[in-house]
Design a protein around this motif. Structure first.
Motif: not given
Lengths: 189, 322, 290, 867
Positions: C6-19, C191-200
């Motif tokens: 939102a701070d960088t010019g996106y109106a109504d952005p999707p949730p912030r995603m991360g690991f 394989p073990t969900e050590s890396i999880q992706y989703g909304p921060v």
């Protein structure tokens, strides 16, 4: 395209006129970025497959575009792997499409020092001749104690643990019918 | 304990006992800059020389020192030209140099610098051209004035450019580096004046170089005093050696310039020494930074100490209630 | 903390995603490294036996966007069976001449942190590095001119220049994939969900509860890294659960975005520049008087 | 498991997250150890002592699951009076003939089991028995047990388990000496660690909980490999961990379809579905074969239906009751014709042609040098693979070319390299490690000359048949024996083809494997197979995979839409059962042992077994069913005979037949060991399979002169980043860069002792060869205190060879070919060796170094061959 369009594509202009004043987000996007799509999205087909490495049997989705495999990844539907793959499974794209694959028949004549090219049809014919001869040369109706064995010891086969069941079936069926018994695979090793 | 464990990075050993310092096989935490020192330290030097020269040129021009003004203008335009070339040469994709003006980012000293250079370069060029050709003198003068205003910014912004990184020796010196760079630029511009201008007109150059040298030496001393462990690359290693050489030259030059203000040869020698010293300063700073990025101790230990200090400060505050 | 998109010019952005990378369940298989390379068509990055345990990748770089660290280290016992921690393992004691404590083999998959305040992005002069609508930080390969500024700016040593190519490269959090709702290649393969992706936001909650569970089980060494929005980079979009000090894994213990001090730098530079201008003018004026 | 089956390991991690305790028993500290709650390093080659110690603990402390043991095992069965245990005979069982180095196992039988029965091994002359044994008979039990009695079952039991000759008491006596002290002495496992393992395993077994054992080739690649698994089976059966969810002994296999290649075996001793290959001594005709191989009770009782259906599938119309369904078309065995024997046959000039189909023995087989020397004696060699693996190029750049043992110009072998199609380029099924058939569909056509092995086999057969059917060809080549060729010419060999390359339709082959009834309709289960030739079926255990004409292996109902058993994903043999012997998950009365571990239950109202899985039991046979006394085959099973493939319906704590090296496991030292056997005077497996003298050198073991020359133990293994002999990994940059060089792992203590430097080079030497490796010094390798001395073990990943992107010496150069006598698998998990700093010599000097070691150790033709 007018000057207005060109200007509108200049991020500085977008910075000045849009919400991204510092030029670190929306304004800085390039046209290529706006066009970006995962290559799987443009696949013609997604083919269901199984990982060829170990015997866990992870599900794979093979993405095909223009007759070429463009991506292979885990099949989330698989109750075994749930879409996950190990490093080997993850490298299947390179395994199947990488430059290390040989695609031509190679032939080394007896006492030869180098490979030669041979067409597949000739190679198959030569192999068939050699099987027939080796089979006959090594044929036994009976063993040295006179017991009926109806077999050949003239040729052998090793391999099959990475092959399909159907392939192993035909190999076993053919070689057994030829009387060969030295038919083995990795399971012995 | 296997031999590789606790193996620290090559180069200088920190003075603090190694036992309390952990790292991943001694590998750097940071990526050292990929900049080529000749390009980038050279660019810093040339940019400083250009910027300060423009200021000096304007002053000389206003105060009626045509030779000094002309030489400084020419030096500025030559230096900025070379420096721009060095900058482009250092790019991974030189053909995309134009992308530098794709955005205008106050958060990016390089973006700011690009716009600065984009404005300053033509101005300096116009000023020099006008002076050399004698055409459009008024415009030339205006351009020279504008270049004089932008020039110091060109000289000083490069300090921000390197300070605005995670490189410990650069970032931690972010207060002093602008002064170091401005001083060094002044010394260089003055030095060039001493070298190229007859004593009759070189007074401002001498004064500027003296002021610059004093600033530079002070800033360098401050850096070494204030930065603690992270000052080490400024003392030791390649950076330290270069900086010592730079300081020696600058001191010698200052002495020469001050002692024999009216004699051409000592002045010229002082000028060369000042220019060389200024260049060596930038190379020294450059290498000190690279060295500090290569050895994880400069990244980890100050951060670890900062954390400890913060925990100490936090603990009493959070103590009530257990 | 504010939403970086939102701070960088996106109106109504999707949730912030991360690991969220939970290293306590990382088995060091390196599927993430390979899956990343396959998806992003990253070239080979060197064939050297490093001797750093099973880590022959050595670190993140232009051609390595996921890196699994391997650390052989003695330490207190993690979770004992049944939850009692800290009890010395029977197998730890027997070898004379070795240090006390159980041998631990820590594995952790490192990746770009996609900082809330991202120095690489801040300093990029071309806008090649930009913030996406997902709050991630991505290099646009069609824009980058290889100026190299982002490289020393990163407090984690993530981004680097690819030799022979000249441009800077790093993890994109599979921007192309996540744009269409797919998960990044590494997270998908893990394989073990050590890396999880989703909304921060969600990942932070998950991380907090995982940490609590581990600490409950007696894993006193467990800690979160990069999950705090008040840290020096405003919190990382890719954060970690570690089982030892960050520096043991090659991570900086207290990274700070360098641009936090930029205003001060500009002030100092302004004074210095003004001083230079003043000195030049003054020198001329003084000289005249003489 | 984390190391070699990372994706499978997700389920271990999931179990761990739910509170499961993970114990890792391995000489090395691997990625699995890193995740385990307890890592138990032990001496390579000592697992029977370790597991035996656990069995003793369970028996002595009454920790076994008594109701389960009584109901479903042969614990109460009385064994023949003639039986003598290793206890009585200092390490050997009764029936050992030292001259022939083989057991006569008639004394191992159950009491009162009829020995005078008209068939089976019992009736044979001893020499015949040896030959049959040599033919890896034990392996036919890949899907079930062996015979115990040829006549009607009259098994004497003692339900109190007190009879001195009941299996339970024999077990107690047998394992009594496997005390924690012994375990410590043999395995190097401290007693307190062992006590912890005992406690964890017994606490987590019983009604409410189960313990699962997972193994891989760390157990099989020994001269007593089969008995390793037997020991685990005894333990798991005593604890009631078989046939129940969360239990079992799970083999983690290493190749996509290695299970399938055992089920539909490209193995010398088997026909599809674990039917034994006919043996010259017991397969003169169909009746003799069936008499010898069929058991009376359980599903093996229907062997005639299975075999006749197979013969019908292969020879179709030509096979009928009048000609024994072409039984005589099958070649007969006379002994071991396994892969290592084949190499010897190549060296002897008997075997002149060789197909390598996705296999790289020049790197992946024990004593790799011998493999190459064998290939150098061939007339022709066909290699089908993706890249130019070592087995394709040894004639040009193999190690023997370098040492000068072979000269390219002197090698007469004609070599054909045929590029193979990848799994994405062909359709077919893989059978995974849990017996699940999964179909992979063709995505693209193979490029260039690459073809599937299905195409290759079909095309080769087509061409051979055409040639043999061509009178001119016969004439030209002097092929005058028509009878010899009848089996090939009468073979059903007509499959529809498709695609650009005329690839055979794999589904048509699957349909043939599945089988058809007289009208050509697909069968839906092996229960429909008939002995009269009215059904055909290419592999009886796979019958049903094409039920209703639907490719069941290609079922892909998402796991998320199914229960945890996921019965509608793929198809598991037999009959889509996911847990074998799952009748045992319920008590004798048909109630789950506990709700927590419920799986199958008898539903009285529906008169059926119900649960999430297909019952591995007749679904309508009630728990209280008693078969009529004269019943045979499946009809002879009672309502509590949970182990339906077994001849007595019971799980075998004691194996009265089926194994050639003893009815019970005993700890034997590996073929080459720096240690004596503290348990028995008998040092090694007395009936282990050794190659004839002259082809291979063995080393002296502890107590023999020269043993100290090879003081360390090397163990070979895989890394996550590579695949077996490297054909599918060393050519890929993605994988090669992750493990770019061959290395050996040593402890800091061994490094000090031998002056090895981290990242330096080391040379590892055995009586076969010497190899060099980069050194990784790591505390993960741990010296063990064994029999009062410190033992250093050396880890050797075996993926490397001279070709590919990442190269190195092959660990298998070091290995010998002393084999397990049951299944003829080599012992590469425990090799005595020496290690020294520096690179190995080049050229002739390499062989000289090996010779020097042999001299120093006093090795001759007879070394290591004592019984």
């Amino acid at each position: 395209m007018g000057w207005g369009d060109l200007l509108g594509r200049w991020p500085v202009w977008r910075q000045l006129t849009g919400a991204d004043r510092t030029g670190r987000g929306a304004a800085a996007r390039s046209a290529a970025t706006d066009r970006l799509r995962p290559r799987t999205a443009d696949a013609d087909r997604v083919v269901k497959s199984i990982c060829p490495y170990c015997a866990v049997g992870c599900g794979q989705n093979v993405y095909v575009r223009d007759g070429k495999v463009v991506q292979i990844e885990g099949d989330p539907d698989s109750p075994i792997s749930r879409g996950r793959l190990c490093p080997k499974g993850s490298a299947t794209l390179q395994l199947t499409t990488g430059p290390a694959r040989e695609t031509r028949v190679l032939y080394r004549r007896p006492h030869g020092t180098e490979w030669e090219r041979l067409d597949l049809d000739t190679a198959m014919d030569m192999i068939a001749d050699r099987v027939i001869k080796a089979r006959r040369d090594g044929w036994q109706w009976t063993d040295d104690e006179g017991r009926r064995v109806r077999r050949t010891l003239g040729f052998a086969s090793l391999g099959g643990a990475t092959l399909d069941n159907e392939e192993n079936y035909l190999i076993k069926k053919l070689f057994t019918a030829l009387g060969a018994i030295q038919i083995e695979n990795q399971a012995r090793i | 304990m296997s031999p590789r464990r606790r193996r620290e990075a090559g180069g200088e050993r920190p003075t603090v006992p190694a036992a309390e310092f952990a790292s991943y096989y001694g590998r750097p935490v940071l990526k050292p800059p990929v900049w080529r020192s000749l390009d980038i330290a050279g660019y810093f030097f040339l940019g400083g020389l250009a910027g300060a020269s423009s200021a000096l040129a304007a002053g000389a021009s206003w105060t009626g020192r045509p030779v000094l003004a002309r030489n400084a203008q020419v030096a500025a335009v030559g230096a900025v030209g070379l420096s721009t070339a060095a900058l482009v040469h250092d790019l991974g994709r030189p053909a995309r140099f134009g992308n530098m003006l794709r955005v205008a980012k106050p958060t990016s000293p390089m973006s700011v610098g690009s716009w600065l250079l984009a404005a300053y370069g033509p101005l300096a060029g116009a000023a020099a051209l006008s002076t050399l050709t004698g055409r459009l003198p008024r415009l030339g003068r205006a351009a020279g004035t504008a270049a004089a205003v932008l020039g110091p910014a060109v000289a000083a912004y490069t300090a921000v450019l390197i300070a605005d990184t995670a490189v410990p020796a650069w970032h931690e010196a972010h207060r002093e580096l602008p002064f170091l760079f401005a001083g060094s630029a002044a010394a260089a511009a003055g030095g060039l004046g001493l070298l190229t201008v007859p004593p009759a007109e070189s007074g401002p150059a001498r004064l500027l170089s003296l002021a610059g040298a004093a600033t530079e030496l002070t800033a360098a001393t401050l850096i070494r005093r204030r930065l603690g462990l992270v000052a080490r690359p400024y003392r030791a290693g390649r950076g330290g050696r270069l900086l010592r050489a730079a300081e020696g030259l600058t001191l010698a030059a200052t002495a020469a310039a001050a002692a024999a203000p009216r004699r051409r040869l000592p002045s010229a020698l002082a000028g060369v020494a000042l220019l060389t010293g200024s260049a060596l300063t930038r190379f020294g700073v450059f290498h000190a930074g690279v060295d500090s990025a290569r050895d994880p101790v400069y990244t980890v230990r100050p951060q670890r100490e900062r954390l400890r200090a913060r925990r100490r400060a936090e603990r009493p505050a959070s103590a009530p209630g257990g | 903390m504010s939403d970086p998109a939102a701070d960088t010019g996106y109106a109504d952005p999707p949730p912030r995603m991360g690991f969220f990378t939970d290293t306590s369940v990382c088995i060091g298989c390196k599927a993430c490294e390979v899956a990343c390379k396959e998806w992003n068509a990253i070239p080979e990055d060197g064939m050297e036996l490093t001797g750093m345990s099973y880590d022959n990748t050595a670190g993140l770089g232009a051609s390595t966007w996921r890196h699994v660290a391997f650390v052989e280290r003695r330490g207190p016992v993690p979770a004992g069976p049944g939850g009692e921690g800290g009890e010395p393992s029977p197998q730890g004691a027997a070898t004379p001449g070795r240090e006390e404590g159980e041998l631990r083999w820590l594995m952790a998959s490192d990746v770009c942190k996609h900082c809330t305040h991202a120095a690489c992005l801040d300093v990029c002069p071309t806008g090649a590095l930009f913030r996406t609508e997902f709050g991630t930080v991505v290099v646009q390969e069609d824009v980058c001119n290889g100026c190299g500024y982002c490289i020393p700016a990163c407090p984690y040593g993530v981004i680097d220049q690819r030799r022979g190519d000249g441009r800077a490269w790093k993890c994109t959090l599979c921007y192309d994939r996540i744009s269409t709702g797919l998960e990044p290649a590494c997270a998908k393969a893990c394989p073990t969900e050590s890396i999880q992706y989703g909304p921060v936001e969600e990942l932070r909650e998950r991380a907090a509860s995982r940490l609590a569970a581990l600490q409950e089980a007696g894993v006193r060494q467990a800690r979160l890294y990069g999950a705090d929005p008040d840290d020096g980079v405003g919190g990382a979009g890719a954060f970690f659960l570690l089982l030892d000090e960050p520096e043991v894994y090659g991570l900086p213990p207290d990274p700070v975005v360098t641009t936090r001090d930029l205003p001060s730098m500009w002030r100092h530079a302004a004074v210095a520049a003004a001083g230079l201008l003043g000195a030049a003018v003054l020198a001329c004026l003084t000289g005249r008087r003489r | 498991m984390a190391e070699c089956h990372p994706v499978g390991f997700q389920w271990v991690m999931e179990a761990k997250a739910r509170g499961a305790t993970v114990i890792h028993v391995d000489p090395r500290f691997t990625r699995t150890s890193a995740m385990a709650d307890l890592h138990v390093p032990l001496r390579a080659g000592s697992d029977i002592a370790f597991l035996g110690g656990l069995i003793r603990h369970v028996l002595e402390n009454e920790k076994y699951f008594r109701e389960y043991v009584l109901a479903y095992t042969n614990a109460a069965t009385i064994v023949s009076e003639e039986f003598r245990d290793t206890e009585d005979l200092d390490g050997v069982f009764s029936g050992l003939d030292p001259r022939r180095r083989a057991y006569d196992f008639s004394s191992w039988r159950y009491e009162d089991a009829e020995v005078s029965a008209p068939s089976g091994l019992q009736e044979m002359r001893p020499e015949e028995r040896d030959r049959v044994r040599g033919a890896a008979r034990g392996e036919k039990h890949g899907s079930g047990g062996a015979e115990v009695s040829a006549g009607p079952m009259r098994i004497r039991t003692d339900e109190t388990l007190r009879h001195p000759r009941c299996v339970f008491q024999i077990l107690r006596r047998h394992f009594a000496r496997y005390t924690p002290e012994t375990v410590e002495r043999i395995c190097g496992i401290p007693q307190e660690t062992f006590a912890k393992v005992c406690e964890l395993i017994t606490e987590n077994s019983g009604r409410e909980r189960t313990t699962a054992f997972v193994y891989s080739v760390g157990w099989t690649q020994h001269t007593v490999g089969v008995q390793y698994i037997r020991t685990a089976a005894i333990l798991q059966t005593l604890l009631g961990n078989i046939g129940r969810p969360g239990g079992g002994i799970l083999a983690l296999r290493g190749h996509a379809s290695i299970q399938g290649s055992t089920d539909i075996p490209t193995l010398f001793n088997l026909l599809p579905g674990y039917l034994p290959m006919p043996h010259a001594d017991r397969g003169r005709d169909l009746e003799e074969y069936l008499r010898a191989e069929t058991v009376r009770k359980g599903h093996w009782g229907n062997m005639r239906s299975y075999l006749v259906s197979l013969l019908k599938a292969w020879w179709g119309e030509a096979a009928n009751a009048d000609n024994d369904f072409c039984f005589d078309h099958l070649p007969r065995l006379t002994g071991d014709h396994g892969t290592y024997r084949t190499v010897l046959a190549q060296l002897d000039g008997v075997c002149k042609g060789y197909f390598l189909l996705g296999e790289n023995p020049a790197v992946g087989s024990a004593n790799a040098r011998l493999q190459r020397l064998g290939m150098a004696k061939l007339d022709w060699l066909v290699v089908r693979d993706f890249s130019l693996i070592e087995s394709a190029t040894w004639w040009k750049d193999g190690p023997e070319i370098e040492t000068g043992e072979l000269r390219t110009e002197d090698i007469g072998t004609e070599v054909f390299f045929l590029p193979a199609a990848a799994h994405t380029e062909k359709s077919g099924s893989f059978t995974n490690t849990q017996r699940l058939l999964q179909w992979h569909r063709q995505a693209v056509e193979p490029a260039g000359d690459a073809r599937s092995d299905l195409w290759f086999a079909f095309e080769l057969g087509r061409r051979i048949r055409a040639k043999l059917a061509d009178p001119a060809y016969r004439e030209r080549h002097g092929l005058d024996d028509v009878e010899m060729d009848r089996p090939v010419l009468e073979l059903t060999w007509d499959y529809p083809t498709e695609g650009r390359h005329g690839e055979p339709d794999a589904e048509a082959v699957l349909a043939e494997i599945n089988g058809r009834d007289a009208a050509g309709r697909p069968l839906s289960s092996y229960l429909e197979l008939r002995p009269d030739g009215s059904t055909s079926c290419g592999c009886w255990i796979y019958c049903g995979v094409y039920a209703d004409g639907v490719n069941q292996a290609d079922r892909r109902r998402p796991g998320s839409e199914q229960d945890w058993v996921a019965a509608e994903w793929g198809w598991a043999w037999p009959m889509n059962r996911r847990i074998l012997y799952n009748r045992a998950s319920a008590d004798p009365a048909g109630r789950p042992w506990s709700e927590r571990k419920a799986y199958l239950r008898w539903d009285e109202s529906r008169r059926r077994w119900v649960g999430p899985d297909v019952p591995d039991f007749d679904p309508a046979t009630p728990p209280d069913h008693e078969p009529p006394p004269d019943a045979t085959g499946p009809e002879a099973l009672s309502g509590t005979d949970a182990f339906i493939m077994q001849a007595d319906g019971k799980a075998w704590l004691y194996a009265p037949s089926g194994l050639v090296d003893g009815p019970l496991p005993a700890h034997y030292e590996p073929q080459e060991s720096p240690f004596a056997n503290p348990l028995y005077g008998q040092r090694r497996n007395p009936v282990r399979s050794l190659p004839p003298p002259g082809r291979e050198h063995f080393q002296p073991s502890d107590g023999e002169r020269g043993a100290q020359v090879f003081p360390y133990v090397a163990t070979t293994y895989r890394l996550t980043e590579h695949h077996t002999a490297g054909g599918m990994s060393r050519w890929l940059p993605r994988l090669s860069e992750l493990q770019p060089e061959f290395f050996c792992e040593v402890s800091p203590e061994l490094a000090r002792e031998r002056g090895l430097e981290h990242l330096g080079w080391a040379t590892v030497i055995t009586a076969r060869s010497a190899i060099e490796a980069r050194v990784l010094v790591t505390e993960r390798m741990k010296p063990l205190r064994v029999q009062g001395r410190w033992l250093h073990q050396i880890g050797l990943p075996y993926h490397w060879g001279p070709n590919g992107l990442t190269t190195g010496d092959a660990a298998n150069e070091l290995a010998h070919i002393a084999l397990d006598p049951n299944v003829h698998i080599q012992e590469v998990k425990a090799l005595a060796c020496d290690i020294r700093p520096g690179r190995r010599p080049r050229g002739r000097a390499l062989r000289e170094l090996v010779e020097e070691y042999r001299r120093r150790a006093g090795i001759d033709e007879q070394t290591g061959r004592q019984m």
